[in-house]
Design a protein around this motif. Structure first.
Motif, PDB file in Angstrom:
ATOM      1  N   VAL A   1       0.835  -1.207   0.000  1.00 45.95           N
ATOM      2  CA  VAL A   1       0.000   0.000   0.000  1.00 45.95           C
ATOM      3  C   VAL A   1       0.873   1.262   0.000  1.00 45.95           C
ATOM      4  O   VAL A   1       0.633   2.208  -0.774  1.00 45.95           O
ATOM      5  CB  VAL A   1      -0.956   0.013   1.221  1.00 45.95           C
ATOM      6  N   LEU A   2       1.899   1.287   0.831  1.00 45.74           N
ATOM      7  CA  LEU A   2       2.743   2.478   0.935  1.00 45.74           C
ATOM      8  C   LEU A   2       3.661   2.623  -0.279  1.00 45.74           C
ATOM      9  O   LEU A   2       3.985   3.746  -0.679  1.00 45.74           O
ATOM     10  CB  LEU A   2       3.538   2.451   2.242  1.00 45.74           C
ATOM     11  N   ASP A   3       4.068   1.517  -0.874  1.00 47.62           N
ATOM     12  CA  ASP A   3       4.809   1.611  -2.139  1.00 47.62           C
ATOM     13  C   ASP A   3       3.923   2.243  -3.215  1.00 47.62           C
ATOM     14  O   ASP A   3       4.384   3.081  -4.010  1.00 47.62           O
ATOM     15  CB  ASP A   3       5.260   0.217  -2.602  1.00 47.62           C
ATOM     16  N   GLY A   4       2.662   1.823  -3.256  1.00 47.90           N
ATOM     17  CA  GLY A   4       1.732   2.405  -4.220  1.00 47.90           C
ATOM     18  C   GLY A   4       1.511   3.882  -3.984  1.00 47.90           C
ATOM     19  O   GLY A   4       1.466   4.688  -4.928  1.00 47.90           O
ATOM     20  N   LEU A   5       1.400   4.269  -2.719  1.00 44.71           N
ATOM     21  CA  LEU A   5       1.242   5.684  -2.366  1.00 44.71           C
ATOM     22  C   LEU A   5       2.462   6.474  -2.820  1.00 44.71           C
ATOM     23  O   LEU A   5       2.328   7.548  -3.432  1.00 44.71           O
ATOM     24  CB  LEU A   5       1.047   5.825  -0.853  1.00 44.71           C
TER      25      LEU A   5
END
Length: 473
Positions: A460-464
């Motif tokens: 999720v944070l990589d995508g963000l």
């Protein structure tokens, strides 16, 4: 604090659309000047001895957010008019549409309002298009500014928070002074002393302890006579305002950054291994010790739950607890204490803050009178009266924070003054200044909700980070 918890999607859309309009393109060095004085400041026109009456007979228009600070200001406006001969007309809007109103007015160039309230973060949105007057020339002109205003009396970190070079990633405290601090809040832990006493608990000194405390309260409080009580109230709605209080404070205390800056280029850092681990821990704490409907939680729900004895702790603005703690304000009144909150691994008490500030419209045709108003509204006399006889806290001036009558007023709140004094020197805006702040932090809040819902924090944070890398810097 305030009620700056509403979804800012309309604000973002309005600001983005307005900033794209060709006629609003910043003109470079001339911020704060009249159209005919693009290379200077209207402050240069004020000469001679300082005189509060120099604009007698003028009327200034103010746009204000519905807030206790505003109540205190309006109650004291007669003093300003008597001192200056300037009348103040004002409109007050609730915060759910206040910033929409301000954004539309500033972007139009109409100057319907000369002065207005804004948060320090809004300088990053309103400054680059040239909508805000640079107040620095006014502050430096002794003909325009009385000696009693005493710039050195402001807490320096607050004054610096409204000062920026308008360059993404550049540190605060440099460049133009685009607003003045008026009232603020630091983010700390408040707790219900009654449940702590019954369960034999003490405030957490580390984040691990805080998470454990939250879970313990949620498990044990109902059996100790606190029906329905959960452990800790923190914000969770899909809004930028979810990130900036408790979450960003604890994030910063762990030495973490939202972006790294290299040569003016911003790179998202909320997906670093350390940031991923912290975010997982935060979501786990909320899951085990937070409110059942956390993804809808704003400032209002967090504050109200502490007051209603639904939350054992609150990690948010000190004012969110203050308004529940004052005598007769809530069922928990008289049973709320304050604590700086957990230290970071190295003992850090780095704390994020929100500052309500006052600014001037760069298109105002009444800048001299407007500056007299700003000078009075942020001056020692008005702010002392507002803090003591109203609820204008936290003080932005050292003289008010140190005032005996103010301390007497606040002393009945266990730990409030001690907590303030402990964190004030380490409280500053922990975000990297950049114009996409609201969009970026709203996306961050959405990511936090996904992790809370069970999705992997790393992905999720990589995508963000990937998403933000294409928008910021």
């Amino acid at each position: 604090m305030d009620t700056h918890v509403h979804d800012r999607r309309r604000f973002l859309a309005l600001a983005a659309g307005a900033a794209a309009a060709p006629l609003l393109t910043a003109c470079g060095a001339g911020f704060g000047g009249d159209d005919s004085k693009s290379d200077g400041s209207a402050a240069d026109d004020v000469t001679g001895s300082f005189d509060w009456k120099r604009e007698k007979g003028t009327t200034v228009k103010a746009l204000l957010n519905k807030h206790p600070y505003t109540d205190a200001l309006i109650a004291d406006l007669k003093s300003f008019t008597e001192k200056t001969g300037i009348e103040v007309e004002y409109d007050v809007f609730p915060e759910d549409n206040y910033f929409d109103k301000l954004t539309v007015d500033l972007s139009s160039g109409r100057a319907s309002y000369d002065v207005f309230m804004l948060g320090a973060y809004m300088v990053w949105q309103y400054g680059p298009p040239g909508w805000l007057e640079d107040l620095g020339p006014w502050m430096r002109n002794s003909s325009a500014t009385g000696a009693e205003w005493d710039q050195a009396d402001f807490f320096p970190n607050l004054l610096q928070a409204d000062q920026w070079s308008l360059k993404a990633g550049a540190p605060l405290g440099q460049g133009g002074q685009y607003a003045l601090p008026w009232g603020w809040e630091t983010n700390v832990v408040a707790y219900n002393t009654e449940v702590f006493r019954k369960l034999g608990l003490k405030p957490a000194e580390s984040f691990d302890e805080l998470a454990e405390l939250a879970g313990t309260i949620k498990r044990k409080a109902p059996g100790a006579g606190f029906d329905g009580m959960y452990g800790i109230a923190v914000r969770g709605s899909r809004s930028w305002a979810t990130i900036h209080p408790g979450f960003m404070t604890m994030y910063a205390r762990n030495g973490l950054k939202d972006f790294t800056v290299d040569g003016g280029k911003l790179t998202p850092a909320m997906n670093s291994p350390e940031a991923v681990a912290f975010t997982e821990d935060w979501a786990r704490m909320v899951k085990r010790g937070g409110p059942p409907s956390w993804t809808s939680y704003t400032w209002y729900q967090c504050s109200s739950d502490l007051g209603a004895k639904k939350a054992g702790m609150l990690f948010d603005a000190d004012t969110a607890a203050y308004f529940q703690a004052v005598k007769g304000a809530s069922p928990a009144s008289g049973k709320i204490a304050f604590h700086p909150g957990p230290k970071g691994p190295g003992g850090s008490l780095a704390t994020n803050m929100w500052i309500w500030s006052l600014g001037m419209n760069a298109k105002s045709r009444k800048k001299s009178a407007s500056w007299l108003f700003l000078q009075w509204a942020t001056g020692k006399e008005h702010l002392r009266k507002s803090a003591i006889t109203h609820n204008h806290i936290d003080p932005v001036r050292k003289s008010v924070a140190d005032d005996a009558a103010y301390k007497d007023k606040m002393r009945h709140l266990p730990g409030f003054l001690e907590t303030f004094e402990t964190v004030v020197g380490q409280t500053e805006i922990q975000f990297t200044p950049q114009a996409q702040f609201f969009d970026a932090t709203t996306s961050w809040a959405a990511a936090l909700q996904e992790i809370y819902g069970g999705k992997g924090a790393r992905s999720v944070l990589d995508g963000l980070a990937d998403d933000l890398a294409g928008k910021v810097g």
